[in-house]
Write a protein that holds these residues in place. Structure first.
Motif, PDB file in Angstrom:
ATOM      1  N   GLU A  82      -0.385   2.897   4.174  1.00 46.39           N
ATOM      2  CA  GLU A  82      -0.034   1.075   3.765  1.00 46.39           C
ATOM      3  C   GLU A  82      -1.505   0.928   2.944  1.00 46.39           C
ATOM      4  O   GLU A  82      -1.790  -0.439   2.402  1.00 46.39           O
ATOM      5  N   ILE A  83      -2.769   1.264   2.875  1.00 43.51           N
ATOM      6  CA  ILE A  83      -3.926   0.873   2.726  1.00 43.51           C
ATOM      7  C   ILE A  83      -3.484   1.225   0.988  1.00 43.51           C
ATOM      8  O   ILE A  83      -4.276   0.500  -0.029  1.00 43.51           O
ATOM      9  N   VAL A  84      -3.022   2.217   0.484  1.00 47.70           N
ATOM     10  CA  VAL A  84      -2.828   2.410  -0.900  1.00 47.70           C
ATOM     11  C   VAL A  84      -1.852   0.774  -1.769  1.00 47.70           C
ATOM     12  O   VAL A  84      -2.087   1.326  -2.688  1.00 47.70           O
ATOM     13  N   ALA A  85      -0.619   0.923  -0.485  1.00 50.59           N
ATOM     14  CA  ALA A  85       0.740  -0.207  -0.824  1.00 50.59           C
ATOM     15  C   ALA A  85      -0.457  -1.598  -1.084  1.00 50.59           C
ATOM     16  O   ALA A  85      -0.395  -2.644  -2.038  1.00 50.59           O
ATOM     17  N   LEU A  86      -1.384  -1.520   0.167  1.00 54.73           N
ATOM     18  CA  LEU A  86      -2.795  -3.088  -0.015  1.00 54.73           C
ATOM     19  C   LEU A  86      -3.672  -2.879  -2.023  1.00 54.73           C
ATOM     20  O   LEU A  86      -3.585  -3.864  -2.167  1.00 54.73           O
ATOM     21  N   TYR A  87      -3.788  -1.818  -1.806  1.00 57.75           N
ATOM     22  CA  TYR A  87      -4.627  -2.057  -3.233  1.00 57.75           C
ATOM     23  C   TYR A  87      -3.873  -2.029  -4.212  1.00 57.75           C
ATOM     24  O   TYR A  87      -4.623  -2.535  -5.509  1.00 57.75           O
ATOM     25  N   ASP A  88      -2.881  -1.602  -4.494  1.00 58.09           N
ATOM     26  CA  ASP A  88      -1.855  -1.673  -5.657  1.00 58.09           C
ATOM     27  C   ASP A  88      -1.320  -3.261  -5.279  1.00 58.09           C
ATOM     28  O   ASP A  88      -1.149  -3.190  -6.876  1.00 58.09           O
ATOM     29  N   ALA A  89      -0.757  -3.756  -4.174  1.00 56.56           N
ATOM     30  CA  ALA A  89      -0.982  -5.246  -4.910  1.00 56.56           C
ATOM     31  C   ALA A  89      -1.864  -5.918  -5.296  1.00 56.56           C
ATOM     32  O   ALA A  89      -1.829  -7.106  -5.920  1.00 56.56           O
ATOM     33  N   ALA A  90      -3.018  -5.696  -4.087  1.00 53.41           N
ATOM     34  CA  ALA A  90      -4.801  -6.403  -5.022  1.00 53.41           C
ATOM     35  C   ALA A  90      -4.764  -5.786  -6.641  1.00 53.41           C
ATOM     36  O   ALA A  90      -4.953  -6.772  -7.540  1.00 53.41           O
ATOM     37  N   CYS A  91      -4.091  -5.149  -7.401  1.00 53.14           N
ATOM     38  CA  CYS A  91      -5.154  -4.373  -8.415  1.00 53.14           C
ATOM     39  C   CYS A  91      -3.239  -5.689  -9.370  1.00 53.14           C
ATOM     40  O   CYS A  91      -4.052  -6.388  -9.594  1.00 53.14           O
ATOM     41  N   THR A  92      -2.050  -5.774  -8.512  1.00 55.58           N
ATOM     42  CA  THR A  92      -1.633  -6.236  -9.467  1.00 55.58           C
ATOM     43  C   THR A  92      -1.882  -8.488  -9.016  1.00 55.58           C
ATOM     44  O   THR A  92      -1.580  -8.468  -9.997  1.00 55.58           O
ATOM     45  N   ARG A  93      -1.969  -8.799  -8.663  1.00 55.02           N
ATOM     46  CA  ARG A  93      -2.727 -10.023  -7.876  1.00 55.02           C
ATOM     47  C   ARG A  93      -3.841 -10.390  -9.328  1.00 55.02           C
ATOM     48  O   ARG A  93      -3.635 -11.529  -9.332  1.00 55.02           O
ATOM     49  N   LEU A  94      -4.517  -9.237  -9.310  1.00 54.49           N
ATOM     50  CA  LEU A  94      -5.859  -9.663  -9.692  1.00 54.49           C
ATOM     51  C   LEU A  94      -6.239  -9.655 -11.328  1.00 54.49           C
ATOM     52  O   LEU A  94      -6.832  -9.046 -12.179  1.00 54.49           O
ATOM     53  N   GLY A  95      -4.353  -8.712 -11.869  1.00 50.07           N
ATOM     54  CA  GLY A  95      -4.324  -8.260 -13.570  1.00 50.07           C
ATOM     55  C   GLY A  95      -5.374  -7.240 -13.756  1.00 50.07           C
ATOM     56  O   GLY A  95      -5.522  -7.026 -14.892  1.00 50.07           O
ATOM     57  N   ILE A  96      -4.812  -6.283 -12.637  1.00 48.05           N
ATOM     58  CA  ILE A  96      -5.764  -4.773 -13.185  1.00 48.05           C
ATOM     59  C   ILE A  96      -4.916  -3.551 -12.584  1.00 48.05           C
ATOM     60  O   ILE A  96      -4.804  -3.309 -11.970  1.00 48.05           O
ATOM     61  N   PRO A  97      -5.250  -2.969 -13.697  1.00 40.83           N
ATOM     62  CA  PRO A  97      -4.471  -1.820 -13.765  1.00 40.83           C
ATOM     63  C   PRO A  97      -4.732  -0.660 -12.756  1.00 40.83           C
ATOM     64  O   PRO A  97      -5.476  -0.418 -12.500  1.00 40.83           O
ATOM     65  N   PRO A  98      -3.415   0.344 -11.735  1.00 40.63           N
ATOM     66  CA  PRO A  98      -3.871   1.188 -10.768  1.00 40.63           C
ATOM     67  C   PRO A  98      -4.249   1.494 -11.200  1.00 40.63           C
ATOM     68  O   PRO A  98      -3.393   2.682 -11.876  1.00 40.63           O
ATOM     69  N   ARG A  99      -5.670   2.840 -11.146  1.00 41.61           N
ATOM     70  CA  ARG A  99      -5.644   3.774 -11.170  1.00 41.61           C
ATOM     71  C   ARG A  99      -4.485   4.949 -10.329  1.00 41.61           C
ATOM     72  O   ARG A  99      -3.810   4.718  -9.132  1.00 41.61           O
ATOM     73  N   PRO A 100      -4.049   5.797 -10.635  1.00 45.20           N
ATOM     74  CA  PRO A 100      -3.042   6.860 -10.412  1.00 45.20           C
ATOM     75  C   PRO A 100      -3.011   7.498  -8.408  1.00 45.20           C
ATOM     76  O   PRO A 100      -4.365   7.804  -8.655  1.00 45.20           O
ATOM     77  N   HIS A 101      -2.283   8.021  -8.394  1.00 40.82           N
ATOM     78  CA  HIS A 101      -2.517   7.915  -6.656  1.00 40.82           C
ATOM     79  C   HIS A 101      -1.872   9.873  -6.879  1.00 40.82           C
ATOM     80  O   HIS A 101      -1.243  10.133  -7.017  1.00 40.82           O
ATOM     81  N   SER A 102      -3.079  10.690  -5.835  1.00 41.77           N
ATOM     82  CA  SER A 102      -3.339  12.020  -5.907  1.00 41.77           C
ATOM     83  C   SER A 102      -2.050  12.312  -4.376  1.00 41.77           C
ATOM     84  O   SER A 102      -2.534  11.634  -3.736  1.00 41.77           O
TER      85      SER A 102
END
Length: 102
Positions: A82-102
């Motif tokens: 869920e935290i990873v999903a929040l991070y991805d959603a935050a990046c989308t909202r802010l127009g920032i490319p998310p880094r890959p997740h390992s």
């Protein structure tokens, strides 16, 4: 009432987020409630969502509660998802490319 995680789980997750994901904390609070935040720390979570303390230009800390994107959770392993999903959603909202997740 939201599921409550054991204190040791909460402590471990908060330590990890606040030691290793400082920038992610800031992205999440900027995207979900405190766009002017200059810094942020994760201060808690339960089965319904996470809570961050956002520090803005005035120096006043503002709590920002964000529900988990996938809905309520009850297991430790779901917290990371869920935290990873929040991070991805935050990046989308802010127009920032998310880094890959390992």
């Amino acid at each position: 009432m939201a599921f409550t995680f054991d204190d040791d789980v909460v402590t471990a997750v908060l330590r990890h987020m606040n030691d290793d994901h400082v920038d992610d904390n800031l992205l999440i609070v900027r995207a979900f409630g405190a766009p002017e935040a200059e810094s942020a720390t994760m201060s808690g979570f339960d089965g319904a969502g996470g809570v961050w303390s956002a520090d803005g230009p005035s120096g006043v800390a503002t709590p920002v509660r964000v529900p988990w994107p996938g809905g309520p959770i009850t297991e430790r392993g779901q917290v990371r998802r869920e935290i990873v999903a929040l991070y991805d959603a935050a990046c989308t909202r802010l127009g920032i490319p998310p880094r890959p997740h390992s």
